[in-house]
Design an enzyme around this catalytic site. Structure first.
Site, PDB file in Angstrom:
ATOM      1  N   ASP A   1      -0.573   9.404 -12.195  1.00  0.00           N
ATOM      2  CA  ASP A   1      -1.022  10.793 -12.050  1.00  0.00           C
ATOM      3  C   ASP A   1       0.038  11.712 -12.651  1.00  0.00           C
ATOM      4  OD1 ASP A   1      -3.302  10.082 -10.672  1.00  0.00           O
ATOM      5  OD2 ASP A   1      -2.451  10.419  -8.679  1.00  0.00           O
TER       6      ASP A   1
ATOM      7  N   GLU B   1      -1.071   3.276 -11.454  1.00  0.00           N
ATOM      8  CA  GLU B   1      -0.549   3.750 -10.165  1.00  0.00           C
ATOM      9  C   GLU B   1      -1.509   3.455  -9.018  1.00  0.00           C
ATOM     10  OE1 GLU B   1       0.437   7.874  -7.756  1.00  0.00           O
ATOM     11  OE2 GLU B   1       0.167   8.008  -9.911  1.00  0.00           O
TER      12      GLU B   1
ATOM     13  N   TYR C   1       6.593  -9.674  14.483  1.00  0.00           N
ATOM     14  CA  TYR C   1       5.655 -10.100  15.534  1.00  0.00           C
ATOM     15  C   TYR C   1       6.166 -11.285  16.355  1.00  0.00           C
ATOM     16  CZ  TYR C   1       2.076  -6.731  14.411  1.00  0.00           C
ATOM     17  OH  TYR C   1       1.397  -5.559  14.262  1.00  0.00           O
TER      18      TYR C   1
END
Length: 353
Positions: free
Chosen positions: A234, A181, A95
């Protein structure tokens, strides 16, 4: 800091010497995303080989002249920050001149290239990455500016510090570290007061693919307390990939593996074999996409999977079924099955690999 300044001065001196000899200046950067430059070492994870191939960023070539200029621009910004002992995030750098840099990813890549070229860890360059991870549980520490942080008595999670190297006075009675996770699962365990119920522990989430600070914190906690580190992911190729990043590191950051990996990490769940063992209804599972198949096939070929016969077996179960499951699938058994039954049993009876 003098080492960093000297390294940058050497690069700039090289540019001046080339110009003095009427030659086009060149910056040489290691090919850090090429698997051929990576070796697997059990005690470290993925690391760069000493004589790895490199690429030249030339100032006289239309394809690389822009990158050459941006690298010098960012080197000058780093030099000023190290001199004045100030810090900036990668986002701050982007930026400071969005039109010049073009995109955040261009800045990220150049900073990693500079870190690799100078052989200096990124945080020593005074560049901080934006943190997205959370930590909760039996842990307290002091931040670099003297702020005392106590994760133990907090009902909400604490953001992973942006300068992990600067934290000190780490105290914990935790028996293990649990890497989760996803943010949703992490929040659920927090709501269930999991880290107090079973035994004191530290919970961390990188909210998906972990940022550098989350990986640094996991490594720092492991170094400080030498307690087991477990991963709760997962049961899908993406979850396995994320777990491998924590344990073995990533190809693009292999030049920093020594500070980032936790080779002792164990896969606690959700294991593909758990789905059959717990009689999870087939309707609750999700069919593989082509992308899942490709990802799993690529993971199975990686050098570290050969050293993990039990992981290999689980990946074969996943590949054969072509089905994946999110941790939330356990709620089909009961709403608090994860924190009341699944995790306590796994931890008590050693259900990790």
């Amino acid at each position: 800091s003098s080492e960093v300044l000297e390294a940058i001065e050497n690069v700039v001196q090289g540019v001046f010497q080339s110009l003095g000899q009427k030659k086009a200046p060149v910056l040489t950067v290691a090919n850090r995303t090429d698997w051929r430059n990576i070796e697997f070492k059990d005690s470290v994870g993925l690391q760069m080989i000493p004589g790895c191939t490199s690429k030249q960023i030339r100032s006289d070539c239309p394809q690389s002249a822009r990158k050459f200029a941006l690298m010098l621009k960012i080197l000058s910004m780093i030099y000023k920050m190290v001199q004045s002992n100030t810090y900036a995030t990668k986002r701050d750098i982007y930026y400071s001149d969005t039109q010049l840099f073009g995109s955040q990813s261009a800045v990220d890549q150049i900073i990693n290239d500079i870190s690799c070229m100078l052989k200096i860890p990124r945080r020593s360059l005074h560049v901080l990455s934006t943190t997205k991870g959370f930590v909760a549980g039996n842990l307290s520490y002091t931040e670099e500016d003297g702020t005392k942080v106590n994760c133990t008595c907090s009902a909400t999670a604490v953001t992973v510090p942006s300068n992990v190297q600067g934290i000190k006075n780490l105290t914990s009675h935790a028996k293990f570290i649990l890497i989760v996770e996803k943010d949703a699962t992490f929040q659920r365990l927090l709501d269930d007061d999991f880290f107090n119920k079973v035994s004191p522990c530290i919970m961390i989430t990188g909210r998906g693919v972990p940022d550098l600070n989350t990986r640094l914190l996991v490594r720092k906690l492991w170094d400080s307390f030498q307690i087991p580190v477990f991963a709760l992911m997962d049961a899908d190729p993406h979850g396995v990939e994320i777990m491998c990043v924590y344990k073995y590191g990533s190809v693009s950051m292999s030049f920093e593996a020594h500070h980032l990996t936790v080779p002792s990490l164990k896969w606690l769940g959700l294991l593909p074999s758990d789905l059959g063992r717990l009689n999870i209804c087939k309707d609750a599972l999700i069919p593989f996409t082509k992308q899942d198949e490709n990802k799993l096939s690529s993971i199975q070929k990686r050098p570290y999977i050969a050293c993990q016969p039990l992981w290999k077996k689980e990946l074969e179960i996943m590949a054969a079924s072509k089905l994946k499951a999110e941790i939330q699938v356990l709620t089909s058994l009961s709403s608090d099955f994860l924190s009341r039954v699944y995790l306590p049993n796994k931890l008590q009876f050693g259900g990790w690999i």
